[in-house]
Motif scaffolding. Sequence first.
Motif, PDB file in Angstrom:
ATOM      1  N   ALA A 107       0.853  -1.391  -0.083  1.00  0.00           N
ATOM      2  CA  ALA A 107       0.015  -0.137  -0.002  1.00  0.00           C
ATOM      3  C   ALA A 107       0.871   1.143  -0.077  1.00  0.00           C
ATOM      4  O   ALA A 107       0.312   2.136  -0.573  1.00  0.00           O
ATOM      5  N   GLN A 108       1.861   1.171   0.637  1.00  0.00           N
ATOM      6  CA  GLN A 108       2.638   2.355   0.790  1.00  0.00           C
ATOM      7  C   GLN A 108       3.527   2.796  -0.624  1.00  0.00           C
ATOM      8  O   GLN A 108       3.584   3.832  -0.969  1.00  0.00           O
ATOM      9  N   SER A 109       4.044   1.588  -1.264  1.00  0.00           N
ATOM     10  CA  SER A 109       4.606   1.977  -2.375  1.00  0.00           C
ATOM     11  C   SER A 109       3.567   2.424  -3.511  1.00  0.00           C
ATOM     12  O   SER A 109       3.999   3.223  -4.397  1.00  0.00           O
ATOM     13  N   ALA A 110       2.513   1.948  -3.523  1.00  0.00           N
ATOM     14  CA  ALA A 110       1.389   2.340  -4.364  1.00  0.00           C
ATOM     15  C   ALA A 110       1.020   3.716  -3.888  1.00  0.00           C
ATOM     16  O   ALA A 110       0.807   4.733  -5.074  1.00  0.00           O
ATOM     17  N   MET A 111       0.864   4.173  -2.922  1.00  0.00           N
ATOM     18  CA  MET A 111       0.523   5.574  -2.332  1.00  0.00           C
ATOM     19  C   MET A 111       1.715   6.610  -2.890  1.00  0.00           C
ATOM     20  O   MET A 111       1.337   7.570  -3.412  1.00  0.00           O
ATOM     21  N   PHE A 112       2.908   6.027  -2.778  1.00  0.00           N
ATOM     22  CA  PHE A 112       4.090   6.988  -3.112  1.00  0.00           C
ATOM     23  C   PHE A 112       4.109   7.184  -4.496  1.00  0.00           C
ATOM     24  O   PHE A 112       4.445   8.268  -4.955  1.00  0.00           O
ATOM     25  N   ILE A 113       3.654   6.283  -5.452  1.00  0.00           N
ATOM     26  CA  ILE A 113       3.636   6.420  -6.810  1.00  0.00           C
ATOM     27  C   ILE A 113       2.566   7.509  -7.025  1.00  0.00           C
ATOM     28  O   ILE A 113       2.508   8.558  -8.134  1.00  0.00           O
ATOM     29  N   ALA A 114       1.499   7.333  -6.422  1.00  0.00           N
ATOM     30  CA  ALA A 114       0.142   8.146  -6.827  1.00  0.00           C
ATOM     31  C   ALA A 114       0.134   9.479  -6.167  1.00  0.00           C
ATOM     32  O   ALA A 114      -0.433  10.618  -7.030  1.00  0.00           O
ATOM     33  N   ILE A 115       0.863   9.581  -5.133  1.00  0.00           N
ATOM     34  CA  ILE A 115       0.679  11.057  -4.518  1.00  0.00           C
ATOM     35  C   ILE A 115       1.356  12.132  -5.139  1.00  0.00           C
ATOM     36  O   ILE A 115       0.937  13.258  -4.902  1.00  0.00           O
ATOM     37  N   PHE A 116       2.168  11.768  -5.998  1.00  0.00           N
ATOM     38  CA  PHE A 116       2.866  12.883  -6.767  1.00  0.00           C
ATOM     39  C   PHE A 116       2.529  12.966  -8.479  1.00  0.00           C
ATOM     40  O   PHE A 116       3.262  13.497  -9.105  1.00  0.00           O
ATOM     41  N   TYR A 117       1.345  12.502  -8.588  1.00  0.00           N
ATOM     42  CA  TYR A 117       0.770  12.322  -9.916  1.00  0.00           C
ATOM     43  C   TYR A 117       0.630  13.642 -10.481  1.00  0.00           C
ATOM     44  O   TYR A 117       0.255  13.932 -11.670  1.00  0.00           O
ATOM     45  N   GLY A 118       0.276  14.588  -9.516  1.00  0.00           N
ATOM     46  CA  GLY A 118      -0.402  15.881 -10.060  1.00  0.00           C
ATOM     47  C   GLY A 118       0.785  16.903 -10.635  1.00  0.00           C
ATOM     48  O   GLY A 118       0.570  17.397 -11.430  1.00  0.00           O
ATOM     49  N   ILE A 119       2.197  16.181 -10.331  1.00  0.00           N
ATOM     50  CA  ILE A 119       3.142  16.960 -11.073  1.00  0.00           C
ATOM     51  C   ILE A 119       3.195  16.777 -12.241  1.00  0.00           C
ATOM     52  O   ILE A 119       3.639  17.502 -13.125  1.00  0.00           O
ATOM     53  N   MET A 120       2.728  15.402 -12.823  1.00  0.00           N
ATOM     54  CA  MET A 120       2.609  15.214 -14.232  1.00  0.00           C
ATOM     55  C   MET A 120       1.689  16.091 -15.010  1.00  0.00           C
ATOM     56  O   MET A 120       1.804  16.416 -16.128  1.00  0.00           O
ATOM     57  N   ILE A 121       0.512  16.301 -14.362  1.00  0.00           N
ATOM     58  CA  ILE A 121      -0.340  17.194 -14.901  1.00  0.00           C
ATOM     59  C   ILE A 121      -0.290  18.620 -15.057  1.00  0.00           C
ATOM     60  O   ILE A 121      -0.592  19.311 -15.884  1.00  0.00           O
ATOM     61  N   ILE A 122       0.589  19.036 -14.139  1.00  0.00           N
ATOM     62  CA  ILE A 122       1.011  20.415 -14.180  1.00  0.00           C
ATOM     63  C   ILE A 122       2.221  20.555 -15.369  1.00  0.00           C
ATOM     64  O   ILE A 122       2.204  21.590 -16.077  1.00  0.00           O
ATOM     65  N   TRP A 123       3.002  19.447 -15.427  1.00  0.00           N
ATOM     66  CA  TRP A 123       3.920  19.472 -16.840  1.00  0.00           C
ATOM     67  C   TRP A 123       3.148  19.605 -17.899  1.00  0.00           C
ATOM     68  O   TRP A 123       3.255  20.335 -18.730  1.00  0.00           O
ATOM     69  N   GLU A 124       1.860  18.665 -17.958  1.00  0.00           N
ATOM     70  CA  GLU A 124       1.161  19.003 -19.259  1.00  0.00           C
ATOM     71  C   GLU A 124       0.524  20.398 -19.441  1.00  0.00           C
ATOM     72  O   GLU A 124       0.294  20.578 -20.576  1.00  0.00           O
ATOM     73  N   ARG A 125       0.199  20.874 -18.243  1.00  0.00           N
ATOM     74  CA  ARG A 125      -0.456  22.339 -18.474  1.00  0.00           C
ATOM     75  C   ARG A 125       0.681  23.130 -19.071  1.00  0.00           C
ATOM     76  O   ARG A 125       0.556  24.081 -19.799  1.00  0.00           O
TER      77      ARG A 125
END
Length: 293
Positions: A107-125
């Motif tokens: 669960a921890q490793s899955a959360m650590f992958i997902a919790i920074f997913y917003g950085i990708m969408i800011i890069w797309e912006r």
Amino acid sequence: MSEAPAAPPHASADPHSTARASGAPRPLDLLVTPPAARAGWRVLPARVAAMCAVELQKLRHDRTELYTRAIQPALWLLIFGETFTRIRAIPTGDVPYLDYLAPGIIAQSAMFIAIFYGIMIIWERDAGILTKLLVTPTPRSALITGKAFAAGVKALIQAVVVVVIAALLGVALTWDPLRLLGVAVAVILGSAFFSCLSMSIAGIVLTRDRLMGIGQAITMPLFFGSNALYPVGVMPGWLQAISKINPLSYQVDALRGLLLGTPSHLGADYAVLVLAALLGITAASSLLPRLAR
């Protein structure tokens, strides 16, 4: 003299008359009248799947993220798990601490992958990709849902790595296909929520630097404020209250019950994870236009 036989019909009959007879639209008609739109319930799943596939295509070009992110859970299991199993500092009943820890690390490793997913969408912006996506007919909820479930699939790949490491260390995991399917669903739902949480924060702070700081500030409290490392019963009262509203606790409880067969509340766990994912998708979808301004 007998009458000459009638000439057979020409082989190249008018295709337009054939199309009119069959009810099919003529090619030229499509230039004037567009085809009927598909029903919304058909379009939405297709666009969600398309967005998810686009996100996963990025792994074909760069798999470094998967390799590097496998190091941290391996260290947790090899160092933290093995050490605390020997000193017996945390009461886990008849379950060895390494076995108890393994679902929490998934669960921890899955959360650590997902919790920074917003950085990708800011890069797309910043790259102008997000603005182009928002002017398409694709609903905002489909964009967010596709990205959320792509994060879930990435986390699922990470979970497979952790399961393999845990099995090599002798953790007594189940290999029942139905239980493993339940594990996959729990990982994807939890990752969908945390990725939507990250994208919601991105819609508020609007910059990568701020998102990185907030992400680092909330990941460890979410992790230590759950039952990933220790039972809820050994926590102080205020931390138990936090654990009860922490979706990570319900994800770990489901994973532990499915993988180890320990007592769990699977119905409540999945209900909380589904509700959290839906709320996360709703919040991130409503905040998404702020990024494109």
